[in-house]
Motif scaffolding. Structure first.
Motif, PDB file in Angstrom:
ATOM      1  N   ALA A   1       0.821  -1.218   0.000  1.00 23.12           N
ATOM      2  CA  ALA A   1       0.000   0.000   0.000  1.00 23.12           C
ATOM      3  C   ALA A   1       0.856   1.269   0.000  1.00 23.12           C
ATOM      4  N   LYS A   2       1.959   1.267   0.745  1.00 21.47           N
ATOM      5  CA  LYS A   2       2.816   2.453   0.796  1.00 21.47           C
ATOM      6  C   LYS A   2       3.340   2.831  -0.580  1.00 21.47           C
ATOM      7  N   HIS A   3       3.728   1.820  -1.361  1.00 23.90           N
ATOM      8  CA  HIS A   3       4.260   2.090  -2.702  1.00 23.90           C
ATOM      9  C   HIS A   3       3.181   2.674  -3.614  1.00 23.90           C
ATOM     10  N   ILE A   4       1.996   2.110  -3.523  1.00 23.45           N
ATOM     11  CA  ILE A   4       0.878   2.585  -4.336  1.00 23.45           C
ATOM     12  C   ILE A   4       0.506   4.006  -3.915  1.00 23.45           C
ATOM     13  N   CYS A   5       0.528   4.266  -2.617  1.00 22.04           N
ATOM     14  CA  CYS A   5       0.183   5.604  -2.122  1.00 22.04           C
ATOM     15  C   CYS A   5       1.194   6.647  -2.585  1.00 22.04           C
ATOM     16  N   LYS A   6       2.456   6.280  -2.654  1.00 24.43           N
ATOM     17  CA  LYS A   6       3.466   7.221  -3.150  1.00 24.43           C
ATOM     18  C   LYS A   6       3.182   7.589  -4.603  1.00 24.43           C
ATOM     19  N   GLU A   7       2.852   6.604  -5.401  1.00 25.89           N
ATOM     20  CA  GLU A   7       2.509   6.855  -6.805  1.00 25.89           C
ATOM     21  C   GLU A   7       1.209   7.649  -6.900  1.00 25.89           C
ATOM     22  N   CYS A   8       0.261   7.336  -6.038  1.00 24.13           N
ATOM     23  CA  CYS A   8      -1.010   8.054  -6.019  1.00 24.13           C
ATOM     24  C   CYS A   8      -0.781   9.537  -5.727  1.00 24.13           C
ATOM     25  N   ALA A   9       0.098   9.830  -4.787  1.00 24.21           N
ATOM     26  CA  ALA A   9       0.406  11.223  -4.464  1.00 24.21           C
ATOM     27  C   ALA A   9       0.949  11.957  -5.687  1.00 24.21           C
ATOM     28  N   GLU A  10       1.831  11.298  -6.414  1.00 21.21           N
ATOM     29  CA  GLU A  10       2.434  11.918  -7.603  1.00 21.21           C
ATOM     30  C   GLU A  10       1.378  12.198  -8.678  1.00 21.21           C
ATOM     31  N   ILE A  11       0.509  11.237  -8.918  1.00 21.88           N
ATOM     32  CA  ILE A  11      -0.517  11.415  -9.946  1.00 21.88           C
ATOM     33  C   ILE A  11      -1.564  12.439  -9.504  1.00 21.88           C
ATOM     34  N   CYS A  12      -1.911  12.449  -8.231  1.00 22.94           N
ATOM     35  CA  CYS A  12      -2.858  13.454  -7.727  1.00 22.94           C
ATOM     36  C   CYS A  12      -2.289  14.867  -7.885  1.00 22.94           C
ATOM     37  N   GLU A  13      -0.998  15.029  -7.635  1.00 22.43           N
ATOM     38  CA  GLU A  13      -0.356  16.340  -7.829  1.00 22.43           C
ATOM     39  C   GLU A  13      -0.421  16.756  -9.289  1.00 22.43           C
ATOM     40  N   ALA A  14      -0.152  15.816 -10.190  1.00 19.62           N
ATOM     41  CA  ALA A  14      -0.221  16.107 -11.627  1.00 19.62           C
ATOM     42  C   ALA A  14      -1.640  16.488 -12.034  1.00 19.62           C
ATOM     43  N   CYS A  15      -2.610  15.802 -11.470  1.00 16.58           N
ATOM     44  CA  CYS A  15      -4.006  16.090 -11.774  1.00 16.58           C
ATOM     45  C   CYS A  15      -4.404  17.470 -11.245  1.00 16.58           C
TER      46      CYS A  15
ATOM     47  N   CYS B   1      -5.645  14.921  -1.360  1.00 18.03           N
ATOM     48  CA  CYS B   1      -5.399  13.482  -1.500  1.00 18.03           C
ATOM     49  C   CYS B   1      -3.900  13.216  -1.622  1.00 18.03           C
ATOM     50  N   ALA B   2      -3.212  14.042  -2.394  1.00 19.78           N
ATOM     51  CA  ALA B   2      -1.765  13.878  -2.548  1.00 19.78           C
ATOM     52  C   ALA B   2      -1.069  13.979  -1.199  1.00 19.78           C
ATOM     53  N   GLU B   3      -1.479  14.913  -0.383  1.00 20.39           N
ATOM     54  CA  GLU B   3      -0.870  15.086   0.930  1.00 20.39           C
ATOM     55  C   GLU B   3      -1.115  13.875   1.818  1.00 20.39           C
ATOM     56  N   ALA B   4      -2.350  13.382   1.843  1.00 23.50           N
ATOM     57  CA  ALA B   4      -2.671  12.213   2.652  1.00 23.50           C
ATOM     58  C   ALA B   4      -1.900  10.987   2.159  1.00 23.50           C
ATOM     59  N   CYS B   5      -1.782  10.840   0.859  1.00 23.23           N
ATOM     60  CA  CYS B   5      -1.057   9.686   0.305  1.00 23.23           C
ATOM     61  C   CYS B   5       0.445   9.809   0.579  1.00 23.23           C
ATOM     62  N   ARG B   6       0.965  11.017   0.549  1.00 19.01           N
ATOM     63  CA  ARG B   6       2.391  11.204   0.894  1.00 19.01           C
ATOM     64  C   ARG B   6       2.644  10.742   2.323  1.00 19.01           C
ATOM     65  N   GLN B   7       1.729  11.065   3.221  1.00 13.62           N
ATOM     66  CA  GLN B   7       1.870  10.650   4.620  1.00 13.62           C
ATOM     67  C   GLN B   7       1.844   9.125   4.745  1.00 13.62           C
ATOM     68  N   MET B   8       1.013   8.478   3.949  1.00  9.88           N
ATOM     69  CA  MET B   8       0.943   7.010   3.989  1.00  9.88           C
ATOM     70  C   MET B   8       2.205   6.387   3.396  1.00  9.88           C
ATOM     71  N   GLY B   9       2.792   7.049   2.428  1.00 12.25           N
ATOM     72  CA  GLY B   9       3.955   6.512   1.746  1.00 12.25           C
ATOM     73  C   GLY B   9       5.244   6.621   2.511  1.00 12.25           C
TER      74      GLY B   9
END
Length: 115
Positions: free
Chosen positions: A70-84, A106-114
């Motif tokens: 999940a941490k790896h996916i959340c890191k990628e999610c943060a990056e894509i959310c920032e791009a969006c 969402c990017a911020e929350a996912c960064r915290q998870m990552g």
């Protein structure tokens, strides 16, 4: 108590919640962008919205099942959310501005998870 409550991770539950909210905001924004007169100028934004929807759904699934990945996916999610957020932020429509703000959250929350 939800599934994540069993592992006692409030941060994960908060991240799941914002990922679901982000998915909804992106779906709504995508639908409205397709109806805009300048839809041809929004192609990259629309593609990024689709990526954001997919990664937020995937991140949610990984967190709900408490996957070790999940941490790896959340890191990628943060990056894509920032791009969006960046793409949506270029358009002045209320739906794009709202989506950009939720994507940033969402990017911020996912960064915290990552971490």
């Amino acid at each position: 108590m939800g599934v994540v409550g069993n592992v006692g991770n409030e941060n994960m539950q908060a991240c799941i919640n914002i990922c679901v909210k982000c998915t909804q905001a992106c779906e709504e924004c995508l639908t409205l962008c397709l109806k805009e007169e300048d839809v041809a100028a929004r192609v990259k934004c629309i593609q990024t919205l689709q990526d954001c929807i997919d990664i937020c759904c995937l991140a949610t699934k990984f967190m709900v099942r408490n996957s070790e990945h999940a941490k790896h996916i959340c890191k990628e999610c943060a990056e894509i959310c920032e791009a969006c957020a960046k793409e949506c932020g270029m358009f002045k429509d209320e739906h794009c501005q709202n989506c950009a703000e939720i994507c940033r959250q969402c990017a911020e929350a996912c960064r915290q998870m990552g971490m």
